[in-house]
Design a protein around this motif. Sequence first.
Motif, PDB file in Angstrom:
ATOM      1  N   GLY A  28       0.501  -1.375   0.208  1.00 20.56           N
ATOM      2  CA  GLY A  28       0.082   0.191  -0.785  1.00 20.56           C
ATOM      3  C   GLY A  28       0.440   1.187  -0.012  1.00 20.56           C
ATOM      4  O   GLY A  28       0.297   2.078  -1.017  1.00 20.56           O
ATOM      5  N   PHE A  32      -0.586   3.167  -3.168  1.00 19.68           N
ATOM      6  CA  PHE A  32      -0.881   4.601  -3.262  1.00 19.68           C
ATOM      7  C   PHE A  32      -0.669   6.004  -3.864  1.00 19.68           C
ATOM      8  O   PHE A  32       0.987   6.180  -4.109  1.00 19.68           O
ATOM      9  CB  PHE A  32      -1.478   4.938  -1.441  1.00 19.68           C
ATOM     10  CG  PHE A  32      -2.571   4.324  -1.318  1.00 19.68           C
ATOM     11  CD1 PHE A  32      -3.354   3.535  -2.212  1.00 19.68           C
ATOM     12  CD2 PHE A  32      -2.181   3.482  -0.280  1.00 19.68           C
ATOM     13  CE1 PHE A  32      -4.325   2.580  -1.936  1.00 19.68           C
ATOM     14  CE2 PHE A  32      -2.853   2.369   0.836  1.00 19.68           C
ATOM     15  CZ  PHE A  32      -4.173   2.100  -0.630  1.00 19.68           C
ATOM     16  N   ASN A  33      -0.921   6.705  -4.591  1.00 21.41           N
ATOM     17  CA  ASN A  33      -0.579   7.566  -4.707  1.00 21.41           C
ATOM     18  C   ASN A  33      -0.134   8.748  -4.831  1.00 21.41           C
ATOM     19  O   ASN A  33       0.753   9.779  -4.473  1.00 21.41           O
ATOM     20  CB  ASN A  33      -1.971   8.178  -5.786  1.00 21.41           C
ATOM     21  CG  ASN A  33      -2.428   7.195  -7.277  1.00 21.41           C
ATOM     22  OD1 ASN A  33      -1.299   6.318  -7.740  1.00 21.41           O
ATOM     23  ND2 ASN A  33      -3.560   7.367  -7.949  1.00 21.41           N
ATOM     24  N   ASP A  34      -0.700   9.473  -3.675  1.00 16.31           N
ATOM     25  CA  ASP A  34      -0.853  10.496  -3.441  1.00 16.31           C
ATOM     26  C   ASP A  34      -0.530  10.326  -1.390  1.00 16.31           C
ATOM     27  O   ASP A  34      -0.318   9.658  -0.939  1.00 16.31           O
ATOM     28  CB  ASP A  34      -1.808  11.877  -3.058  1.00 16.31           C
ATOM     29  CG  ASP A  34      -3.035  11.347  -2.603  1.00 16.31           C
ATOM     30  OD1 ASP A  34      -3.016  10.698  -1.907  1.00 16.31           O
ATOM     31  OD2 ASP A  34      -3.383  12.343  -2.065  1.00 16.31           O
ATOM     32  N   SER A  35       0.575  11.618  -0.800  1.00 12.55           N
ATOM     33  CA  SER A  35       1.503  10.607   0.708  1.00 12.55           C
ATOM     34  C   SER A  35       0.036  10.974   1.658  1.00 12.55           C
ATOM     35  O   SER A  35       0.397   9.849   2.105  1.00 12.55           O
ATOM     36  CB  SER A  35       2.038  12.447   1.158  1.00 12.55           C
ATOM     37  OG  SER A  35       1.006  13.442   0.993  1.00 12.55           O
ATOM     38  N   LEU A  36      -1.198  11.275   1.594  1.00 10.14           N
ATOM     39  CA  LEU A  36      -2.348  11.337   2.315  1.00 10.14           C
ATOM     40  C   LEU A  36      -2.876   9.885   2.731  1.00 10.14           C
ATOM     41  O   LEU A  36      -3.446   9.129   3.311  1.00 10.14           O
ATOM     42  CB  LEU A  36      -3.210  12.564   2.052  1.00 10.14           C
ATOM     43  CG  LEU A  36      -3.100  13.449   3.199  1.00 10.14           C
ATOM     44  CD1 LEU A  36      -4.549  14.327   3.069  1.00 10.14           C
ATOM     45  CD2 LEU A  36      -2.267  13.396   4.062  1.00 10.14           C
ATOM     46  N   THR A  37      -3.042   9.412   1.485  1.00  9.14           N
ATOM     47  CA  THR A  37      -3.021   8.187   1.381  1.00  9.14           C
ATOM     48  C   THR A  37      -2.695   6.845   1.447  1.00  9.14           C
ATOM     49  O   THR A  37      -2.316   5.612   1.789  1.00  9.14           O
ATOM     50  CB  THR A  37      -4.132   7.674  -0.293  1.00  9.14           C
ATOM     51  OG1 THR A  37      -3.299   7.871  -0.846  1.00  9.14           O
ATOM     52  CG2 THR A  37      -5.325   8.364  -0.904  1.00  9.14           C
ATOM     53  N   ARG A  38      -1.229   7.122   1.074  1.00  9.48           N
ATOM     54  CA  ARG A  38       0.297   6.656   1.314  1.00  9.48           C
ATOM     55  C   ARG A  38       0.096   6.245   2.985  1.00  9.48           C
ATOM     56  O   ARG A  38       0.879   5.250   2.903  1.00  9.48           O
ATOM     57  CB  ARG A  38       1.356   7.283   0.531  1.00  9.48           C
ATOM     58  CG  ARG A  38       1.605   7.063  -0.009  1.00  9.48           C
ATOM     59  CD  ARG A  38       3.098   7.390  -0.557  1.00  9.48           C
ATOM     60  NE  ARG A  38       3.535   7.209  -2.769  1.00  9.48           N
ATOM     61  CZ  ARG A  38       3.644   8.339  -2.826  1.00  9.48           C
ATOM     62  NH1 ARG A  38       4.214   9.069  -2.270  1.00  9.48           N
ATOM     63  NH2 ARG A  38       3.713   8.266  -4.776  1.00  9.48           N
ATOM     64  N   HIS A  40      -2.669   5.905   5.288  1.00 10.27           N
ATOM     65  CA  HIS A  40      -2.846   4.936   5.461  1.00 10.27           C
ATOM     66  C   HIS A  40      -2.625   3.489   5.594  1.00 10.27           C
ATOM     67  O   HIS A  40      -2.730   3.141   7.304  1.00 10.27           O
ATOM     68  CB  HIS A  40      -4.230   4.383   5.309  1.00 10.27           C
ATOM     69  CG  HIS A  40      -5.103   5.945   5.366  1.00 10.27           C
ATOM     70  ND1 HIS A  40      -6.341   6.221   6.556  1.00 10.27           N
ATOM     71  CD2 HIS A  40      -5.295   7.470   4.248  1.00 10.27           C
ATOM     72  CE1 HIS A  40      -6.252   7.240   6.305  1.00 10.27           C
ATOM     73  NE2 HIS A  40      -6.474   8.078   5.108  1.00 10.27           N
ATOM     74  N   CYS A  99      -1.816  17.990  -0.315  1.00 11.97           N
ATOM     75  CA  CYS A  99      -2.702  17.284  -1.434  1.00 11.97           C
ATOM     76  C   CYS A  99      -4.068  18.374  -1.396  1.00 11.97           C
ATOM     77  O   CYS A  99      -3.937  19.349  -1.223  1.00 11.97           O
ATOM     78  CB  CYS A  99      -3.038  16.561   0.078  1.00 11.97           C
ATOM     79  SG  CYS A  99      -3.147  16.834   1.399  1.00 11.97           S
TER      80      CYS A  99
END
Length: 138
Positions: A28, A32-38, A40, A99
Amino acid sequence: MTLELIGTIAVAICLFIGAIFTLVGAIGLLKFNDSLTRLHAPTKVGTMGVGALLLASMIHSYTFADGSMHELLIMAFLFVTAPISANFMAKVNLHRRTCETPPPPPRDRTWSTLDAPGGHEDLVDVIAAERHGEETAG
């Protein structure tokens, strides 16, 4: 079944579960694309994976040796600090505007710290004006 056999099976199950959770967290983090989804993946899934690995170590130490409380302390520290560090990393991303910013709040322009007034006195004036508006409306 002896206690050692049950302990060995429990250690194997915890190691397998911990390895799967940690692997999913690492995938994951990469996918994942951006830093906030990374954020998690390692904070949620990775924390559970490391917790299961520490649980396997605790079971092994109590089954085959005298036991150790170090793993329990590490697990407690991990579960307390992971959400706090994730919150700080998310706040940094919001402040740097790296973001997509969250939608504006319904009636408040001072949500979080994204659109704070000029100073502390302005904030007190805004809160007083909102309270005055609620008193006259109610």
